[in-house]
Enzyme design. Structure first.
Site, mmCIF file in Angstrom:
data_model
loop_
_atom_site.group_PDB
_atom_site.id
_atom_site.type_symbol
_atom_site.label_atom_id
_atom_site.label_comp_id
_atom_site.label_asym_id
_atom_site.label_seq_id
_atom_site.Cartn_x
_atom_site.Cartn_y
_atom_site.Cartn_z
ATOM 1 N N SER A 110 0.833 -1.201 0.000
ATOM 2 C CA SER A 110 0.000 0.000 0.000
ATOM 3 C C SER A 110 0.869 1.254 0.000
ATOM 4 O O SER A 110 0.507 2.265 -0.618
ATOM 5 C CB SER A 110 -0.960 -0.002 1.187
ATOM 6 N N GLU A 111 2.025 1.209 0.687
ATOM 7 C CA GLU A 111 2.950 2.342 0.632
ATOM 8 C C GLU A 111 4.399 1.871 0.720
ATOM 9 O O GLU A 111 4.699 0.850 1.352
ATOM 10 C CB GLU A 111 2.682 3.344 1.761
ATOM 11 N N THR A 112 5.270 2.636 0.070
ATOM 12 C CA THR A 112 6.718 2.480 0.159
ATOM 13 C C THR A 112 7.288 3.838 0.530
ATOM 14 O O THR A 112 6.873 4.867 -0.010
ATOM 15 C CB THR A 112 7.309 2.005 -1.183
#
Length: 306
Positions: A49-51
């Site tokens: 979902s996020e990096t």
């Protein structure tokens, strides 16, 4: 500056102290000089979902400058990357023993101070939201019947008590949909084309559904157009939930602590601590707290410039 062929990375599970629960996060370290286009390619490769990409701070008095990406786009602020990255930096500096420290992250939304501490082997972090939640300048809240169709529910399952759907932002923006009970929450699924119609009318790509549970709330967050069919834990939406709760008459004057649970239906239960300070009927401060645990590490090859 020249970059190495590969950069070190770690993955952490955030808003949990148990591996393979919570919300996975990729942390790419030593990303100085890495341009946003290649950051986006790497975020797409991790497909979480996020990096978050860690760079030296612009101000040497701060801990790091960071850039945060969905698989599809950069975002100015997000909660679980903030918590996970702060714990990563703090525990790297203090690998053993109890400690308490402050990590200051330079994010696109502004400076984010994060208090990090370890007690008896348990690590926690709490950040102060960089933007107080507020109503957006554009967008309209769809009617409950339209939201019911969008979520595969009946109109009677949308809303509870004084809680009605709302639209709020604090960096990112979310459509907030209260639902009647945990059964309705478990049933909810984005239903096309009603889902896209509702979110387009609201001017957002993410919806946060919540229902009462114990001393707090249980939630789900859907954002399929941003490449996130469902998110196990959404720290930014949790922070902005403060505005929804205030509008619903659920926040008294002073400081209120609220337990949030998310990701249960995905098999990745997450625990999020929300603290809201209300002064003279307005939100004065929002804090979000949680744990994180490391899962993997390695080095990732860099793409050619797109």
């Amino acid at each position: 500056m020249s970059l190495p062929d590969r950069l070190p990375f770690q993955t952490w599970d955030v808003f949990t102290d148990t591996r393979f629960a919570g919300n996975p996060l990729a942390i790419v370290d030593q990303a100085d000089g890495l341009d946003p286009a290649r950051m986006q390619v790497l975020a797409r490769e991790f497909n979480l979902s996020e990096t978050i990409f860690v760079q030296p701070p612009d101000d040497p008095g701060h801990s790091a400058k960071v850039r945060i990406f969905f698989p599809t786009a950069e975002i100015p602020f997000a909660g679980h990357p903030t918590i996970g990255c702060a714990i990563f930096l703090a525990t790297r500096a203090a690998p053993e023993g109890d400690f308490e420290t402050e990590v200051t992250l330079e994010e696109q939304a502004g400076l984010v101070p994060v208090r990090v501490w370890r007690r008896d082997g348990s690590v926690q972090a709490e950040f102060v939201a960089p933007v107080l939640p507020h109503a957006p300048a554009a967008g309209a809240v769809p009617e409950p019947a339209a939201l019911a169709r969008a979520c595969g529910l009946t109109p009677e399952q949308v809303g509870f008590g004084d809680h009605v759907p709302g639209l709020w932002q604090g960096g990112p923006a979310f459509l907030y949909i209260p639902v009647a009970d945990p059964d309705a929450l478990a049933m909810a699924r984005p239903q096309e084309p009603a889902w896209s119609d509702a979110l387009q009318a609201a001017g957002v790509d993410s919806a946060y559904l919540y229902t009462p549970q114990g001393e707090g709330y249980r939630a789900r967050m859907f954002s399929p157009t941003a490449g996130i069919p469902e998110d196990p834990a959404t720290g930014s939406a949790s922070a902005i939930l403060a505005a929804q709760l205030l509008a619903s008459g659920a926040l008294p004057e002073g400081e209120t602590r609220i337990a949030l649970q998310q990701g249960v239906e995905m098999g990745r239960p997450s625990r999020i601590g929300l603290t809201v300070v209300v002064t003279a009927g307005a939100i004065a401060q929002v804090r979000v707290a949680g744990s994180a645990v490391p899962v993997s590490e390695g080095r990732i090859a860099l793409p050619d410039r797109p």
